[in-house]
Design a protein around this motif. Structure first.
Motif, mmCIF file in Angstrom:
data_model
loop_
_atom_site.group_PDB
_atom_site.id
_atom_site.type_symbol
_atom_site.label_atom_id
_atom_site.label_comp_id
_atom_site.label_asym_id
_atom_site.label_seq_id
_atom_site.Cartn_x
_atom_site.Cartn_y
_atom_site.Cartn_z
ATOM 1 N N GLU A 57 0.835 -1.207 0.000
ATOM 2 C CA GLU A 57 0.000 0.000 0.000
ATOM 3 C C GLU A 57 0.871 1.258 0.000
ATOM 4 O O GLU A 57 0.638 2.177 -0.787
ATOM 5 N N TYR A 60 3.308 1.719 -3.278
ATOM 6 C CA TYR A 60 2.574 2.132 -4.475
ATOM 7 C C TYR A 60 1.985 3.524 -4.303
ATOM 8 O O TYR A 60 1.947 4.311 -5.255
ATOM 9 N N THR A 114 10.048 -3.518 -8.566
ATOM 10 C CA THR A 114 9.488 -4.232 -7.423
ATOM 11 C C THR A 114 10.504 -5.199 -6.837
ATOM 12 O O THR A 114 11.466 -5.577 -7.499
ATOM 13 N N SER A 122 2.773 0.129 -15.471
ATOM 14 C CA SER A 122 1.314 0.070 -15.330
ATOM 15 C C SER A 122 0.758 1.477 -15.276
ATOM 16 O O SER A 122 1.427 2.402 -14.814
ATOM 17 N N THR A 126 -4.443 1.388 -12.642
ATOM 18 C CA THR A 126 -4.199 -0.029 -12.377
ATOM 19 C C THR A 126 -3.425 -0.208 -11.077
ATOM 20 O O THR A 126 -3.725 -1.111 -10.286
ATOM 21 N N VAL A 127 -2.469 0.643 -10.839
ATOM 22 C CA VAL A 127 -1.673 0.584 -9.604
ATOM 23 C C VAL A 127 -2.574 0.835 -8.393
ATOM 24 O O VAL A 127 -2.484 0.133 -7.376
ATOM 25 N N VAL A 129 -5.882 0.366 -8.128
ATOM 26 C CA VAL A 129 -6.768 -0.782 -7.925
ATOM 27 C C VAL A 129 -5.977 -1.933 -7.307
ATOM 28 O O VAL A 129 -6.426 -2.556 -6.340
ATOM 29 N N HIS A 130 -4.810 -2.211 -7.848
ATOM 30 C CA HIS A 130 -4.000 -3.307 -7.313
ATOM 31 C C HIS A 130 -3.673 -3.082 -5.836
ATOM 32 O O HIS A 130 -3.785 -4.010 -5.017
ATOM 33 N N SER A 131 -3.276 -1.871 -5.494
ATOM 34 C CA SER A 131 -2.869 -1.613 -4.110
ATOM 35 C C SER A 131 -4.023 -1.808 -3.134
ATOM 36 O O SER A 131 -3.803 -2.130 -1.964
ATOM 37 N N ILE A 133 -6.951 -3.991 -3.842
ATOM 38 C CA ILE A 133 -7.451 -5.370 -3.824
ATOM 39 C C ILE A 133 -6.378 -6.363 -3.382
ATOM 40 O O ILE A 133 -6.703 -7.453 -2.906
ATOM 41 N N HIS A 134 -5.133 -5.978 -3.494
ATOM 42 C CA HIS A 134 -4.031 -6.834 -3.039
ATOM 43 C C HIS A 134 -4.218 -7.220 -1.572
ATOM 44 O O HIS A 134 -4.095 -8.381 -1.192
ATOM 45 N N ARG A 137 -7.153 -9.764 -0.725
ATOM 46 C CA ARG A 137 -6.789 -11.166 -0.960
ATOM 47 C C ARG A 137 -5.961 -11.722 0.207
ATOM 48 O O ARG A 137 -6.216 -12.817 0.695
#
Length: 166
Positions: A57, A60, A114, A122, A126-127, A129-131, A133-134, A137
């Motif tokens: 989090e 990013y 990374t 990206s 996109t970054v 959203v990934h940060s 939903i990561h 999960r």
């Protein structure tokens, strides 16, 4: 304001609410719960996975904001307070970014070096959203490990039931 920012703000509110509930749970739990192993085929402990969630989090969010990226090893993780301090910093940086995010900013291509995947290119959207939903999960993984060690009775984590998105 770009419509995507509104949706990302809602997703961020869901993440914030869930993360606060996890903080409360870990504050009340025995300290050794953080050191439960993640299980067969997985490296680390709940502590290392929580740190991973929050470090992603933060790192990013810093990339999005154009700030220097914190070194993973420099992030303190000895206590629940130290772990959640990483999250609070990430949330603050991400929130400031979202407040000023335009369509152009969300479409900007970020280049990230990374720790595990090397160089990634990206779009900022996109970054973001990934940060978000990561962590969702990985919190599910943590919930399963806790149940396997007799710590059941956690709250419902469903999007539909989260008061932050109602």
């Amino acid at each position: 304001m770009d419509a995507r920012v509104l949706e990302l703000g809602t997703l961020a509110a869901y993440v914030e609410h869930e993360t606060e509930r996890w903080r409360q749970w870990f504050e009340a739990a025995p300290a050794e719960v953080l050191d439960l192993p993640l299980g067969r085929g997985a490296d680390g402990t709940i502590r290392t996975l929580v740190k991973h969630i929050f470090a992603v989090e933060l790192r990013y969010a810093q990339r999005l904001a154009g700030s220097p990226v914190s070194g993973y090893e420099q992030l303190a993780d000895d206590t629940v307070e130290q772990l959640w301090r990483i999250h609070r910093t990430a949330s603050s940086v991400r929130g400031r970014y979202l407040e000023g995010a335009t369509a152009e900013a969300l479409n900007r291509v970020l280049v990230s070096e990374t720790r595990k995947l090397g160089r990634i290119e990206s779009r900022a959207h996109t970054v973001l959203v990934h940060s978000l939903i990561h962590g969702i999960r990985h919190w599910a993984q943590i919930a399963m490990v806790l149940r396997e060690h007799g710590h059941g009775g956690l709250w419902e984590h469903d999007w539909l039931l989260n008061p932050a998105v109602q």
